[in-house]
Design an enzyme around this catalytic site. Sequence first.
Site, PDB file in Angstrom:
ATOM      1  N   ASP A  59       0.865  -1.190   0.000  1.00  0.00           N
ATOM      2  CA  ASP A  59       0.000   0.000   0.000  1.00  0.00           C
ATOM      3  C   ASP A  59       0.895   1.232   0.000  1.00  0.00           C
ATOM      4  O   ASP A  59       1.152   1.819   1.047  1.00  0.00           O
ATOM      5  CB  ASP A  59      -0.907  -0.043   1.235  1.00  0.00           C
ATOM      6  N   LYS A  61       0.235   3.756  -2.184  1.00  0.00           N
ATOM      7  CA  LYS A  61      -0.610   4.836  -2.734  1.00  0.00           C
ATOM      8  C   LYS A  61       0.199   5.707  -3.700  1.00  0.00           C
ATOM      9  O   LYS A  61       0.296   6.926  -3.550  1.00  0.00           O
ATOM     10  CB  LYS A  61      -1.234   5.663  -1.616  1.00  0.00           C
ATOM     11  N   ASP A  64       2.503   9.632  -8.674  1.00  0.00           N
ATOM     12  CA  ASP A  64       3.537  10.501  -9.247  1.00  0.00           C
ATOM     13  C   ASP A  64       3.418  10.513 -10.777  1.00  0.00           C
ATOM     14  O   ASP A  64       2.478   9.942 -11.339  1.00  0.00           O
ATOM     15  CB  ASP A  64       4.924  10.002  -8.785  1.00  0.00           C
TER      16      ASP A  64
HETATM   17  P1  XMP Z   1      -7.085  -0.069  10.286  1.00  0.00           P
HETATM   18  O1  XMP Z   1      -6.083  -0.065  11.370  1.00  0.00           O
HETATM   19  O2  XMP Z   1      -7.926   1.175  10.233  1.00  0.00           O
HETATM   20  O3  XMP Z   1      -6.195  -0.089   8.962  1.00  0.00           O
HETATM   21  O4  XMP Z   1      -7.920  -1.319  10.243  1.00  0.00           O
HETATM   22  C1  XMP Z   1      -6.684   0.200   7.689  1.00  0.00           C
HETATM   23  C2  XMP Z   1      -5.555   0.105   6.717  1.00  0.00           C
HETATM   24  O5  XMP Z   1      -6.009   0.473   5.429  1.00  0.00           O
HETATM   25  C3  XMP Z   1      -5.339   1.650   4.985  1.00  0.00           C
HETATM   26  N1  XMP Z   1      -6.389   2.475   4.446  1.00  0.00           N
HETATM   27  C4  XMP Z   1      -6.565   2.713   3.157  1.00  0.00           C
HETATM   28  N2  XMP Z   1      -5.842   2.361   2.105  1.00  0.00           N
HETATM   29  N3  XMP Z   1      -7.400   3.478   0.722  1.00  0.00           N
HETATM   30  C5  XMP Z   1      -6.264   2.767   0.872  1.00  0.00           C
HETATM   31  O6  XMP Z   1      -5.600   2.482  -0.131  1.00  0.00           O
HETATM   32  C6  XMP Z   1      -8.156   3.849   1.749  1.00  0.00           C
HETATM   33  O7  XMP Z   1      -9.194   4.447   1.602  1.00  0.00           O
HETATM   34  C7  XMP Z   1      -7.702   3.468   3.025  1.00  0.00           C
HETATM   35  N4  XMP Z   1      -8.220   3.663   4.244  1.00  0.00           N
HETATM   36  C8  XMP Z   1      -7.395   3.028   5.091  1.00  0.00           C
HETATM   37  C9  XMP Z   1      -4.671   2.260   6.180  1.00  0.00           C
HETATM   38  O8  XMP Z   1      -3.493   2.937   5.813  1.00  0.00           O
HETATM   39  C10 XMP Z   1      -4.393   1.024   6.986  1.00  0.00           C
HETATM   40  O9  XMP Z   1      -3.237   0.368   6.491  1.00  0.00           O
END
Ligand code: XMP
Length: 216
Positions: A59, A61, A64
């Site tokens: 992940d 994200k 660029d």
């Molecule tokens: P938690 O601790 O909240 O972790 O269960 C959630 C994980 O997901 C990531 N995260 C996202 N990644 N789009 C993403 O690509 C999103 O909308 C998003 N929301 C949460 C967060 O960084 C963590 O690893």
Amino acid sequence: MVKLMLALDVMDKNKALEIVKETSEYIDAIKIGYPLVLATDLKIVKEIKELSNKEIICDFKVADIPSTNEKIAKLTLQYADGIICHGFVGEDSVKAIQNIAKENNKKVIMVTEMSHPGAVMFMQPIANELAKLAKKLGVDGVVAPSTRPERLKEIKEIVGEISIISPGIGAQGGDLEKVLRILSNDDYIIVGRSIYNSESPKESAKMYKEKLKNNF
Ligand code: XMP
């Protein structure tokens, strides 16, 4: 069955490896992001892949210009099975990652609307367009929020057969029962803190796996 992806956002290598060993019986995939990679190095991805034999998604994200995206994808996909990128930077930036992924038979997963409250400011207004772009480009998955089931449903309707990877269950308060009425078999829920911060990550992962098995 909807799959369980562990978000391994711990910042200690030994703790990360311990959690992977403890939970691997119950999880289908592992998401590794900046916290663990910056606290260790990119080779942690390889190590966790070898230890777990699970699908590993980075992940990062990525957001660029195409030539930089390409470099990031090359480095990441040496070890990971897939990479998360942003689509708001435009079609060419996503395609640059897809080209590298295709050469290596790996996945590209595009973010649509993020799960945190602030995502309603700038991302929500363009999220349906991002979902349409994901469909047009034929990415392998999209990220959509468990914290807003009505938005999750709308995005799923747009992307159709494309797999959804949905964060927001557990620490962010998403309603698993509602989410499971929307998701289908090739989709994933992402759970981080409520597994790795719990007293027993193993029991917590087991609990989520059982809920997925029973469709709640
Ligand atoms: P938690 O601790 O909240 O972790 O269960 C959630 C994980 O997901 C990531 N995260 C996202 N990644 N789009 C993403 O690509 C999103 O909308 C998003 N929301 C949460 C967060 O960084 C963590 O690893």
